[in-house]
Motif scaffolding. Structure first.
Motif, PDB file in Angstrom:
ATOM      1  N   MET A  20       0.828  -1.212   0.000  1.00 37.78           N
ATOM      2  CA  MET A  20       0.000   0.000   0.000  1.00 37.78           C
ATOM      3  C   MET A  20       0.865   1.266   0.000  1.00 37.78           C
ATOM      4  O   MET A  20       0.582   2.221  -0.729  1.00 37.78           O
ATOM      5  CB  MET A  20      -0.948   0.005   1.199  1.00 37.78           C
ATOM      6  N   PHE A  21       1.923   1.289   0.803  1.00 33.76           N
ATOM      7  CA  PHE A  21       2.803   2.460   0.798  1.00 33.76           C
ATOM      8  C   PHE A  21       3.552   2.584  -0.525  1.00 33.76           C
ATOM      9  O   PHE A  21       3.779   3.696  -1.012  1.00 33.76           O
ATOM     10  CB  PHE A  21       3.789   2.428   1.968  1.00 33.76           C
ATOM     11  N   LEU A  22       3.925   1.457  -1.126  1.00 30.90           N
ATOM     12  CA  LEU A  22       4.573   1.508  -2.438  1.00 30.90           C
ATOM     13  C   LEU A  22       3.601   2.056  -3.485  1.00 30.90           C
ATOM     14  O   LEU A  22       3.971   2.907  -4.300  1.00 30.90           O
ATOM     15  CB  LEU A  22       5.058   0.114  -2.834  1.00 30.90           C
ATOM     16  N   GLY A  23       2.350   1.589  -3.441  1.00 31.05           N
ATOM     17  CA  GLY A  23       1.341   2.123  -4.360  1.00 31.05           C
ATOM     18  C   GLY A  23       1.123   3.613  -4.147  1.00 31.05           C
ATOM     19  O   GLY A  23       0.996   4.381  -5.106  1.00 31.05           O
ATOM     20  N   LEU A  24       1.090   4.038  -2.896  1.00 27.35           N
ATOM     21  CA  LEU A  24       0.952   5.461  -2.577  1.00 27.35           C
ATOM     22  C   LEU A  24       2.118   6.246  -3.149  1.00 27.35           C
ATOM     23  O   LEU A  24       1.934   7.278  -3.794  1.00 27.35           O
ATOM     24  CB  LEU A  24       0.864   5.646  -1.061  1.00 27.35           C
ATOM     25  N   PHE A  25       3.328   5.756  -2.910  1.00 24.75           N
ATOM     26  CA  PHE A  25       4.525   6.434  -3.405  1.00 24.75           C
ATOM     27  C   PHE A  25       4.507   6.556  -4.931  1.00 24.75           C
ATOM     28  O   PHE A  25       4.740   7.641  -5.483  1.00 24.75           O
ATOM     29  CB  PHE A  25       5.779   5.675  -2.950  1.00 24.75           C
ATOM     30  N   LEU A  26       4.202   5.450  -5.619  1.00 18.91           N
ATOM     31  CA  LEU A  26       4.210   5.475  -7.080  1.00 18.91           C
ATOM     32  C   LEU A  26       3.104   6.363  -7.645  1.00 18.91           C
ATOM     33  O   LEU A  26       3.308   7.065  -8.639  1.00 18.91           O
ATOM     34  CB  LEU A  26       4.094   4.052  -7.629  1.00 18.91           C
ATOM     35  N   THR A  27       1.953   6.360  -7.001  1.00 18.67           N
ATOM     36  CA  THR A  27       0.840   7.202  -7.463  1.00 18.67           C
ATOM     37  C   THR A  27       1.176   8.681  -7.301  1.00 18.67           C
ATOM     38  O   THR A  27       0.945   9.478  -8.219  1.00 18.67           O
ATOM     39  CB  THR A  27      -0.443   6.858  -6.681  1.00 18.67           C
ATOM     40  N   VAL A  28       1.708   9.047  -6.157  1.00 20.27           N
ATOM     41  CA  VAL A  28       2.079  10.453  -5.932  1.00 20.27           C
ATOM     42  C   VAL A  28       3.231  10.845  -6.851  1.00 20.27           C
ATOM     43  O   VAL A  28       3.241  11.966  -7.404  1.00 20.27           O
ATOM     44  CB  VAL A  28       2.426  10.694  -4.447  1.00 20.27           C
ATOM     45  N   LEU A  29       4.183   9.935  -7.048  1.00 21.59           N
ATOM     46  CA  LEU A  29       5.297  10.210  -7.965  1.00 21.59           C
ATOM     47  C   LEU A  29       4.780  10.438  -9.386  1.00 21.59           C
ATOM     48  O   LEU A  29       5.228  11.380 -10.066  1.00 21.59           O
ATOM     49  CB  LEU A  29       6.292   9.051  -7.936  1.00 21.59           C
ATOM     50  N   LEU A  30       3.844   9.633  -9.829  1.00 18.74           N
ATOM     51  CA  LEU A  30       3.234   9.812 -11.149  1.00 18.74           C
ATOM     52  C   LEU A  30       2.558  11.171 -11.249  1.00 18.74           C
ATOM     53  O   LEU A  30       2.729  11.891 -12.237  1.00 18.74           O
ATOM     54  CB  LEU A  30       2.230   8.693 -11.419  1.00 18.74           C
ATOM     55  N   GLN A  31       1.808  11.524 -10.226  1.00 22.25           N
ATOM     56  CA  GLN A  31       1.115  12.819 -10.221  1.00 22.25           C
ATOM     57  C   GLN A  31       2.109  13.973 -10.284  1.00 22.25           C
ATOM     58  O   GLN A  31       1.914  14.919 -11.043  1.00 22.25           O
ATOM     59  CB  GLN A  31       0.232  12.945  -8.975  1.00 22.25           C
ATOM     60  N   LEU A  32       3.178  13.880  -9.498  1.00 24.00           N
ATOM     61  CA  LEU A  32       4.177  14.951  -9.508  1.00 24.00           C
ATOM     62  C   LEU A  32       4.887  15.043 -10.851  1.00 24.00           C
ATOM     63  O   LEU A  32       5.132  16.141 -11.359  1.00 24.00           O
ATOM     64  CB  LEU A  32       5.201  14.738  -8.395  1.00 24.00           C
ATOM     65  N   ALA A  33       5.216  13.912 -11.443  1.00 25.48           N
ATOM     66  CA  ALA A  33       5.910  13.908 -12.729  1.00 25.48           C
ATOM     67  C   ALA A  33       5.021  14.471 -13.834  1.00 25.48           C
ATOM     68  O   ALA A  33       5.498  15.200 -14.706  1.00 25.48           O
ATOM     69  CB  ALA A  33       6.354  12.495 -13.075  1.00 25.48           C
ATOM     70  N   LEU A  34       3.732  14.166 -13.779  1.00 27.62           N
ATOM     71  CA  LEU A  34       2.832  14.617 -14.846  1.00 27.62           C
ATOM     72  C   LEU A  34       2.360  16.057 -14.672  1.00 27.62           C
ATOM     73  O   LEU A  34       1.773  16.618 -15.594  1.00 27.62           O
ATOM     74  CB  LEU A  34       1.641  13.676 -14.955  1.00 27.62           C
ATOM     75  N   ARG A  35       2.611  16.639 -13.517  1.00 30.87           N
ATOM     76  CA  ARG A  35       2.239  18.047 -13.349  1.00 30.87           C
ATOM     77  C   ARG A  35       3.050  18.963 -14.256  1.00 30.87           C
ATOM     78  O   ARG A  35       2.618  20.068 -14.567  1.00 30.87           O
ATOM     79  CB  ARG A  35       2.423  18.483 -11.900  1.00 30.87           C
ATOM     80  N   ALA A  36       4.209  18.491 -14.660  1.00 33.25           N
ATOM     81  CA  ALA A  36       5.060  19.295 -15.542  1.00 33.25           C
ATOM     82  C   ALA A  36       4.579  19.257 -16.996  1.00 33.25           C
ATOM     83  O   ALA A  36       5.051  20.039 -17.812  1.00 33.25           O
ATOM     84  CB  ALA A  36       6.504  18.804 -15.465  1.00 33.25           C
ATOM     85  N   THR A  37       3.648  18.383 -17.313  1.00 32.16           N
ATOM     86  CA  THR A  37       3.144  18.294 -18.682  1.00 32.16           C
ATOM     87  C   THR A  37       2.053  19.343 -18.899  1.00 32.16           C
ATOM     88  O   THR A  37       1.447  19.840 -17.941  1.00 32.16           O
ATOM     89  CB  THR A  37       2.572  16.888 -18.961  1.00 32.16           C
ATOM     90  N   PRO A  38       1.768  19.665 -20.139  1.00 24.44           N
ATOM     91  CA  PRO A  38       0.734  20.678 -20.428  1.00 24.44           C
ATOM     92  C   PRO A  38      -0.656  20.311 -19.897  1.00 24.44           C
ATOM     93  O   PRO A  38      -1.416  21.171 -19.489  1.00 24.44           O
ATOM     94  CB  PRO A  38       0.717  20.762 -21.957  1.00 24.44           C
ATOM     95  N   LYS A  39      -1.000  19.018 -19.870  1.00 28.86           N
ATOM     96  CA  LYS A  39      -2.321  18.617 -19.382  1.00 28.86           C
ATOM     97  C   LYS A  39      -2.406  18.642 -17.864  1.00 28.86           C
ATOM     98  O   LYS A  39      -3.490  18.654 -17.309  1.00 28.86           O
ATOM     99  CB  LYS A  39      -2.682  17.230 -19.897  1.00 28.86           C
TER     100      LYS A  39
END
Length: 161
Positions: A20-39
């Motif tokens: 669960m913590f790994l899923g949390l980490f990966l989900t938040v990491l994905l969100q942070l990485a995609l914030r830099a994209t135009p969408k």
């Protein structure tokens, strides 16, 4: 096979909490990485990370019961002898089981009540979020019963010695 099942029984809570913590980490990491994209990323990652956090917290409850690391006030218990402490621990675990089962019942009622509601971004039933609570409380009751069995065995062994 038996060793594998015993290992799984003893470490299931650890593994579930880690996943669960790994899923949390990966989900938040994905969100942070995609914030830099135009969408600006996905909307559903915030809801998914909330689910991972809830499940991790509730899974860690069972882990703490299994390790006997739950919150305790020991001012009076410290004055008891060894046998009295063990009997007191059994009484506390019995009270814990009753409390956990009470919370399972009301957790299921809450889940039923929320089952018709939908998470806005992921379009899942809110029941998926609320089911974590009764599952965790049932796991806590099972772990508390396991602790009672171990305490009674230890108490009987010490009386025979």
């Amino acid at each position: 096979m038996k060793k594998a099942l015993v290992w799984l029984w003893n470490h299931f809570d650890d593994a579930l909490t880690f996943i669960m913590f790994l899923g949390l980490f990966l989900t938040v990491l994905l969100q942070l990485a995609l914030r830099a994209t135009p969408k600006g990323g996905f909307v559903w990652t915030e809801e998914l990370s909330r689910l991972f956090l809830m499940y991790a917290c509730f899974a860690s409850l069972n882990h703490s019961v299994n390790l006997r690391e739950e919150l305790k006030l020991t001012m009076l218990v410290d004055r008891l002898n060894h046998k009295q402490k063990q009997i007191f621990d059994i009484i506390v675990q019995l009270i814990s089981i009753v409390t956990f089962l009470f919370l399972v019942y009301w957790g299921l009622k809450t889940m039923e009540f929320q089952a018709g509601n939908i998470m806005p971004a992921m379009r899942f039933s809110m029941a998926w979020m609320y089911i974590a609570f009764p599952i965790s409380m049932a796991g806590g009751a099972i772990r508390a019963a396991q602790m009672i069995v171990e305490d009674v065995k230890r108490l009987n062994k010490e009386e025979k010695a």
